[in-house]
Design an enzyme around this catalytic site. Structure first.
Site, PDB file in Angstrom:
ATOM      1  N   ILE A  62       0.824  -1.227   0.000  1.00 21.74           N
ATOM      2  CA  ILE A  62       0.000   0.000   0.000  1.00 21.74           C
ATOM      3  C   ILE A  62       0.853   1.271   0.000  1.00 21.74           C
ATOM      4  CG2 ILE A  62      -2.121  -0.994   0.986  1.00 21.74           C
ATOM      5  CD1 ILE A  62      -1.184   0.323   3.707  1.00 21.74           C
ATOM      6  N   ALA A  84      -5.144  -3.185   5.820  1.00 18.46           N
ATOM      7  CA  ALA A  84      -3.700  -3.465   5.785  1.00 18.46           C
ATOM      8  C   ALA A  84      -2.954  -2.638   6.823  1.00 18.46           C
ATOM      9  CB  ALA A  84      -3.142  -3.178   4.398  1.00 18.46           C
ATOM     10  N   GLU A  86       0.575  -3.089   9.930  1.00 16.49           N
ATOM     11  CA  GLU A  86       1.347  -3.885  10.881  1.00 16.49           C
ATOM     12  C   GLU A  86       0.519  -3.865  12.152  1.00 16.49           C
ATOM     13  OE1 GLU A  86       4.129  -5.637  10.705  1.00 16.49           O
ATOM     14  OE2 GLU A  86       4.431  -5.208   8.573  1.00 16.49           O
ATOM     15  N   THR A 136      -8.382   0.713  15.758  1.00 17.09           N
ATOM     16  CA  THR A 136      -8.343  -0.033  17.015  1.00 17.09           C
ATOM     17  C   THR A 136      -8.734   0.856  18.199  1.00 17.09           C
ATOM     18  OG1 THR A 136      -6.761  -0.992  18.570  1.00 17.09           O
ATOM     19  CG2 THR A 136      -5.853   0.516  16.984  1.00 17.09           C
ATOM     20  N   ASP A 137      -9.181   0.230  19.281  1.00 15.31           N
ATOM     21  CA  ASP A 137      -9.467   0.986  20.509  1.00 15.31           C
ATOM     22  C   ASP A 137      -8.174   1.403  21.213  1.00 15.31           C
ATOM     23  OD1 ASP A 137      -8.661  -1.520  21.465  1.00 15.31           O
ATOM     24  OD2 ASP A 137     -10.391  -1.818  22.769  1.00 15.31           O
ATOM     25  N   GLU A 138      -7.035   0.837  20.777  1.00 10.33           N
ATOM     26  CA  GLU A 138      -5.775   1.129  21.480  1.00 10.33           C
ATOM     27  C   GLU A 138      -5.361   2.591  21.330  1.00 10.33           C
ATOM     28  OE1 GLU A 138      -2.802  -1.959  21.242  1.00 10.33           O
ATOM     29  OE2 GLU A 138      -4.327  -3.460  20.796  1.00 10.33           O
ATOM     30  N   TYR A 162       2.727   0.876  17.941  1.00 11.74           N
ATOM     31  CA  TYR A 162       1.589   0.409  17.131  1.00 11.74           C
ATOM     32  C   TYR A 162       0.412   1.369  17.255  1.00 11.74           C
ATOM     33  CZ  TYR A 162      -2.779  -2.082  16.139  1.00 11.74           C
ATOM     34  OH  TYR A 162      -4.037  -2.410  15.687  1.00 11.74           O
ATOM     35  N   LYS A 166      -1.385   3.862  14.499  1.00 12.72           N
ATOM     36  CA  LYS A 166      -2.808   3.779  14.132  1.00 12.72           C
ATOM     37  C   LYS A 166      -3.487   5.124  14.418  1.00 12.72           C
ATOM     38  CE  LYS A 166      -4.903   0.727  12.761  1.00 12.72           C
ATOM     39  NZ  LYS A 166      -5.150   0.177  11.396  1.00 12.72           N
ATOM     40  N   ASN A 192      -9.877  -8.690  18.719  1.00 13.43           N
ATOM     41  CA  ASN A 192     -10.612  -9.749  18.009  1.00 13.43           C
ATOM     42  C   ASN A 192      -9.993 -11.108  18.281  1.00 13.43           C
ATOM     43  OD1 ASN A 192     -11.853  -8.487  14.856  1.00 13.43           O
ATOM     44  ND2 ASN A 192     -11.534  -7.346  16.721  1.00 13.43           N
ATOM     45  N   PRO A 217       3.239 -18.088  28.177  1.00 12.88           N
ATOM     46  CA  PRO A 217       3.875 -16.882  28.740  1.00 12.88           C
ATOM     47  C   PRO A 217       2.859 -15.778  29.019  1.00 12.88           C
ATOM     48  CG  PRO A 217       4.269 -17.019  26.366  1.00 12.88           C
ATOM     49  CD  PRO A 217       3.466 -18.223  26.730  1.00 12.88           C
ATOM     50  N   ASP A 296       6.992  -8.232  32.068  1.00 10.32           N
ATOM     51  CA  ASP A 296       5.874  -7.487  31.495  1.00 10.32           C
ATOM     52  C   ASP A 296       6.272  -6.823  30.174  1.00 10.32           C
ATOM     53  OD1 ASP A 296       3.293  -6.601  31.376  1.00 10.32           O
ATOM     54  OD2 ASP A 296       3.415  -5.298  33.142  1.00 10.32           O
TER      55      ASP A 296
END
Ligand code: NAD
Ligand code: TYD
Length: 359
Positions: A62, A84, A86, A136-138, A162, A166, A192, A217, A296
């Site tokens: 893209i 599309a 990452e 995303t909600d992130e 990430y 977004k 999801n 993990p 973590d």
């Protein structure tokens, strides 16, 4: 007949969307799937679709302006559904650059190519063209307290590379709507799960490891909360937003299904024990003893929870699949797709796993 340009259709949600759309609309639509086939894209996900006359696959990045512009020039595209990206937080922590490249710059290429193809000389747009940006909600950051939720009006506060990338792509889409009245929508969805999910993400990773008797993990104290949605409910929502949503609006999509990670891992183990026949040799591995607390994740968001009130009120969408049912459907799918799992975990996956989990 409407022509859809789907980006990232060889990935997890994109391939579920394409299967769903052909089940729903059959020969009444045409889909062009554009995917660069990164480690996360797999044409095996589109078995049963590839032969259709109303489906075409184009391998392209893209970020490649001329390849994307050529697709718009050769086809009268009515709908863009832009998946599309990452998509994995842990990879973004190790290598942020490709996230900015694909998620931000790739989205800009998609916006420019669609705008050039659809815009009239007077700045209006051809009738009934729509671009849906899947997010995303992130982007909303992290919730600490119980009882608070992400709304469409919640300020953006991304923490990982990430989610920052977004958020950047969402802002670009918003800017195209505000500046050029570009006909788009944004959806921000929670986590999801379901068929075709690459086993770097929590649920398929735990299913795959447990079946092999490998350690599970769990990051930190295992009490981080995610709001899990069965993928088919997500792709239904995407179609509804594109057909019934108000243009220029953002819709949050969520599962009303908050769970701590440790609860998810235990549910997977319990369900595997329940579903595997007594004589299955894999059953003997399945025990809580596999649970291993590990270091973590850096900057680990504590809690995500979506309030999907707007999409319910305006479009009538609600999550349909209860988690207890969705997790069984998902595990059953992984039982039936051992070959798929072998293919996607051969090669590069091993290297990723060893580096990520230091085993
Ligand atoms: P995925 O990683 O499974 O699939 C991504 C797809 O995009 C792959 O097929 C990959 O080959 C393709 N791709 C990557 N870079 C590309 C490029 N430069 N050019 C063309 N194709 C490229 O991701 P997913 O989980 O299916 O997520 C799809 C979208 O949904 C993403 O935009 C993600 O941010 C969003 N989303 C995901 C979730 C989730 O829980 N997985 C939740 C909310 C939103
Ligand atoms: P993930 O599936 O990567 O989704 P996201 O980070 O986008 O929400 O992770 C879901 C949750 O599970 C997250 O809190 C991190 C945690 N997790 C683990 O505890 N162990 C793992 O091996 C993975 C991949 C995730």
């Amino acid at each position: 007949m409407k022509t859809y340009l789907v980006t990232g259709g060889a990935g997890f949600i994109g391939s579920n969307y394409i299967h769903y759309m052909f089940r729903k609309y059959g020969d009444a639509i045409r889909i062009i799937n554009v995917d660069a086939l990164t480690y996360a894209g797999n044409l095996e996900n589109l078995k049963g679709v590839a032969e259709r006359e109303n489906y075409a696959f184009i391998k392209a990045d893209i970020c490649d302006k001329s390849a994307i512009a050529a697709i718009f020039a050769a086809n009268d595209i009515d709908r863009v559904v832009h998946f599309a990206a990452e998509s994995h937080v842990d990879r973004s922590i190790k290598n942020p650059e490709v996230f900015v490249q694909t998620n931000v710059l790739g989205t800009l290429v998609m916006l420019n190519c669609a705008k050039n193809a659809w815009e009239n000389p007077d700045g209006t747009y051809q009738q009934d063209k729509r671009f849906l940006h899947v997010s995303t909600d992130e982007v909303y950051g992290s919730l600490e307290e119980e009882g608070t939720y992400f709304y469409e009006t919640t300020p953006y506060d991304p923490h990982s590379p990430y989610s920052a990338s977004k958020a950047g792509s969402d802002m670009l889409v918003r800017s195209y709507m505000d500046t050029y009245r570009f006909p788009a929508n944004i959806t921000n969805c929670s986590n999801n799960y379901g068929p075709f999910q690459f086993p770097e993400k929590l649920i398929p990773l735990m299913i795959n490891n447990a079946l092999q008797g490998k350690n599970l993990p769990v990051y930190g104290d295992g009490k981080n909360v995610r709001d899990w949605l069965y993928v088919e409910d997500h792709v239904k929502a995407i179609d509804l937003v594109q057909e019934k949503g108000r243009l220029y609006e953002t819709y949050n999509i969520g599962g009303h299904n908050e769970k701590q990670n440790i609860e998810i891992v235990k549910i997977i183990l319990d369900t595997l024990r329940d579903m595997l026949p007594e004589q299955d040799p894999r059953r003997k591995h399945i025990s809580y003893d596999l649970i291993t607390y590990v270091e973590d994740r850096k900057g680990h968001d504590r809690r995500y929870a979506i309030a999907p009130d707007k999409i319910k009120a305006e479009i009538g969408w609600e999550p349909e699949t209860r988690f207890s049912e969705g997790i069984r459907l998902t595990i059953q799918w992984y039982f039936e797709h051992e070959e798929w799992m072998k293919h996607v975990t051969s090669g590069d996956y091993q290297k990723y796993y060893e580096e990520m989990y230091q085993v």
